[in-house]
Enzyme design. Structure first.
Site, PDB file in Angstrom:
ATOM      1  N   LYS A 173       0.808  -1.232   0.000  1.00 50.19           N
ATOM      2  CA  LYS A 173       0.000   0.000   0.000  1.00 50.19           C
ATOM      3  C   LYS A 173       0.842   1.283   0.000  1.00 50.19           C
ATOM      4  CE  LYS A 173      -3.035  -3.086  -0.083  1.00 50.19           C
ATOM      5  NZ  LYS A 173      -3.312  -3.624  -1.431  1.00 50.19           N
ATOM      6  N   ASN A 199      -8.103  -1.521  -2.197  1.00 53.51           N
ATOM      7  CA  ASN A 199      -7.802  -1.330  -0.762  1.00 53.51           C
ATOM      8  C   ASN A 199      -7.400   0.099  -0.435  1.00 53.51           C
ATOM      9  OD1 ASN A 199      -6.264  -4.446  -1.248  1.00 53.51           O
ATOM     10  ND2 ASN A 199      -8.130  -4.224  -0.072  1.00 53.51           N
TER      11      ASN A 199
END
Ligand code: CA
Length: 249
Positions: A173, A199
């Site tokens: 991420k 996400n």
């Protein structure tokens, strides 16, 4: 309502996820104690034993079943997967697609099954993932449409050439923003290219990425509220259409 807004906060989502985390820890400990392989290899074994070779939908169903009933897999999953399917459909059957983060090959199968004349390039850092994903993609009968490159995205992106119609970002991420900017810098996006970032919901703290795509002026962008794969926890995907570099004043 204050309750509604607090339910969107990261802390609230983490708290709601604690029972799931505990369940996963127990499952992992039990699997280790029983001498089972790691989750990726165990998922591959399920595919090889239970899915139908040459049928991508069957491979996806078996991986979804594994993630629900055995051990969690951080795939895009069947819910956000529908959003991804729509993006692939819109890109067209001959689209050129880039994926950052291949994991078990679930999304590679999901994407490539809709690219009868297209191609998917997938970049994955973890050699164990690459090995499993290649077998999963091959089992699904899609090996000719999928090129999995093993390496860090920061190394592999500068080696790519030519714009992609669709980019699916689902790797580490904290790398989302830097890698998106690298895609821009290396002319791997063209006006109209779609970037799907998985996400980016409250659990993952993707503020820098979201601030950039929403504020830089290069994208028309939208957040799609959904759930973390295989759970009821809030998550989201940001789908952004590249408009090209900002016009000079
Ligand atoms: Ca994901």
């Amino acid at each position: 309502m204050s309750e509604a807004s607090s339910s969107s906060s990261r802390a609230a989502v983490i708290l709601r996820g604690l029972p799931l985390l505990a369940r996963e820890l127990v499952r992992t400990a039990r699997a280790r104690f029983a001498g089972e392989p790691d989750r990726m290899r165990a998922a591959l074994e399920w595919v090889l034993e239970r899915a139908e070779p040459g049928r991508p939908d069957s491979v996806l169903e078996v991986l979804d079943e594994f993630a629900r009933s055995k051990r969690f897999l951080m795939n895009v999953g069947p819910v956000k997967g529908l959003l991804l399917d729509e993006c692939v459909e819109r890109a067209g059957p001959a689209a050129r697609v880039l994926e950052l983060g291949c994991f078990c090959g679930y999304s590679a199968v999901r994407i490539a099954r809709r690219l009868p004349q297209g191609q998917l390039v997938s970049v994955e850092k973890n050699p164990g993932s690459v090995e499993v994903a290649r077998q999963v993609v091959d089992f699904a009968g899609l090996a000719e449409r999928v090129e999995i490159r093993q390496g860090a995205s920061s190394d592999e992106i500068p080696r790519l050439a030519g714009a992609f119609d669709l980019v699916f970002i689902d790797h580490h991420k904290p790398l989302y923003l830097a890698d998106l900017q690298a895609l821009e810098a290396h002319a791997l996006l063209r006006p109209g290219s779609v970037v799907f970032a998985d996400n980016v919901g409250p659990l993952f703290g993707a503020h820098e990425y979201l601030d950039y795509v929403r504020g830089c002026g290069h994208y028309e962008t939208r957040y799609h509220r959904s759930t973390v794969e295989y759970t009821e926890l809030e998550d989201g995907a940001e789908i952004s259409v590249y408009r090209g570099p900002k016009a000079e004043a």
